[in-house]
Design an enzyme around this catalytic site. Structure first.
Site, short mmCIF file in Angstrom:
data_model
loop_
_atom_site.label_atom_id
_atom_site.label_comp_id
_atom_site.label_asym_id
_atom_site.label_seq_id
_atom_site.Cartn_x
_atom_site.Cartn_y
_atom_site.Cartn_z
N TYR A 145 -5.70 -28.50 -28.55
CA TYR A 145 -6.22 -29.36 -27.14
C TYR A 145 -4.66 -29.72 -26.42
O TYR A 145 -4.50 -29.49 -25.44
CB TYR A 145 -6.71 -30.54 -27.58
CG TYR A 145 -7.08 -31.56 -26.49
CD1 TYR A 145 -7.90 -31.29 -25.51
CD2 TYR A 145 -6.42 -32.70 -26.35
CE1 TYR A 145 -7.96 -32.07 -24.37
CE2 TYR A 145 -6.59 -33.52 -25.24
CZ TYR A 145 -7.39 -33.56 -24.55
OH TYR A 145 -7.35 -34.13 -23.34
N LYS A 149 -3.60 -28.25 -23.05
CA LYS A 149 -3.25 -29.07 -21.65
C LYS A 149 -1.82 -28.73 -21.18
O LYS A 149 -1.48 -28.73 -20.13
CB LYS A 149 -3.44 -30.47 -22.07
CG LYS A 149 -5.10 -30.74 -22.17
CD LYS A 149 -5.56 -31.18 -20.86
CE LYS A 149 -6.75 -31.72 -20.75
NZ LYS A 149 -7.50 -32.05 -19.41
#
Length: 323
Positions: A145, A149
């Protein structure tokens, strides 16, 4: 202005939608309703300046058509399943990184020059500097994650440099409050409803985390965007950490949740200093940069936790749709 919000039916997106409409702007919400909730848009639906378009960020032609005529994009849609990211590693790439590229391309085609992006404090990995400032050196990435990002941040910065866009990148701590649909308060509340006598806790409860109430989060984002602080930045990009000037242990949060519910469960810790692979045992961000613009959070972490518990108690339907 006319704002386009990806993930506008989600926890943060719908709250931002309501605030923008209250401020007199028009809003186009774009959402595939994978996790977004139509109930979150009930107030927005009554506003004359609101439009809802169902669609997915991986459908670039439809995304480009829906974005036409907008002045700014708030890109909030993402896969936020940090804990189980290793079970479906392609999802972070598709929904976070490639989706961000598609959003930027749709902006370029439509001549839209402003973007605000919801990033994460997870990009700092297990930072050595605490509290962690925006210019801290990046360590090894510990979650898919966070890595996805960070890739999105890089593309936004490159588009701002190459195509003259104006970018606002917000690195959040965990957000709490009304319309909250996933995270530790949600999980603990659900457990305690099912078996109030005991609570299973991943890790040893000493993990230290910072949290921010949704109202403070939305106000911080808009405070920076309304001021246009990225226009005069060297590369037309500003990065802001968003969080409170404090942190708590998981055990502290458990205590506040249980007190709010009037429960004294047995705590069954799973051991170790983290809950899962990629779970940073200490997250505390330096927020001096956003505070220098005149923003201050109104609620403490404890108040945010308590208001989240109250909202979950008043909205039991959320557990049926977020199983």
């Amino acid at each position: 202005m006319r704002a386009f919000i990806t993930g506008g039916a989600g926890f943060i997106g719908s709250s931002l939608t309501d605030q923008l409409l209250a401020d007199g702007h028009e809003v186009v919400v774009w959402d595939n309703f994978c996790t977004g909730q139509e109930r979150f848009l009930e107030k927005a639906n009554a506003a004359p300046g609101f439009q809802l378009v169902r669609g997915d960020n991986l459908d670039t032609p439809a995304l480009t058509r829906a974005m036409a005529g907008c002045d700014i994009v708030f890109h909030l849609a993402a896969n936020a399943d940090v804990r189980f990211g290793l079970n479906h590693p392609e999802r972070d790439l598709q929904q976070n990184t490639i989706a961000t590229f598609n959003v930027l391309e749709a902006m370029r085609v439509n001549g839209i020059k402003r973007i605000a992006f919801s990033s994460t404090g997870s990009v700092y990995g297990e930072a050595k500097t605490i509290p962690t400032p925006e210019d801290a050196p990046f360590p090894v990435q510990t979650s898919l994650y966070g890595a996805s990002k960070l890739a999105g941040e890089g593309m936004i910065a490159a588009y701002c440099e190459g195509f003259g866009c104006e970018g606002y990148i917000f690195r959040f701590v965990s957000i709490l409050g009304e319309r909250y649909t996933h995270g530790h308060v949600f999980d603990f509340y659900k457990q305690l409803q099912e078996h109030p006598a005991f609570l299973d806790v991943l890790g040893d409860g000493t993990q230290r985390k910072s949290y921010l109430h949704i109202g403070d989060c939305v106000q911080a984002m808009l405070h920076a965007v309304y001021r246009g602080s990225a226009r005069d930045a060297r590369h037309r990009v500003q990065i802001y950490n968003l969080g409170t000037n404090d942190y708590c242990e998981v055990k502290d949060s458990i205590g506040w949740i249980c007190a709010r519910l009037g429960l004294q469960p047995e705590l069954r810790f799973q051991g170790g200093d983290r809950g899962w692979v990629g779970d940073n045992p200490f997250i505390f961000l330096e927020t001096a940069k956003i505070r220098a613009l005149g923003w201050e959070p109104k609620l403490t972490i404890r108040q945010g936790v308590e208001r989240t518990v109250d909202w979950l108690g008043a909205n039991p339907w959320i557990f049926e749709v977020r199983t």
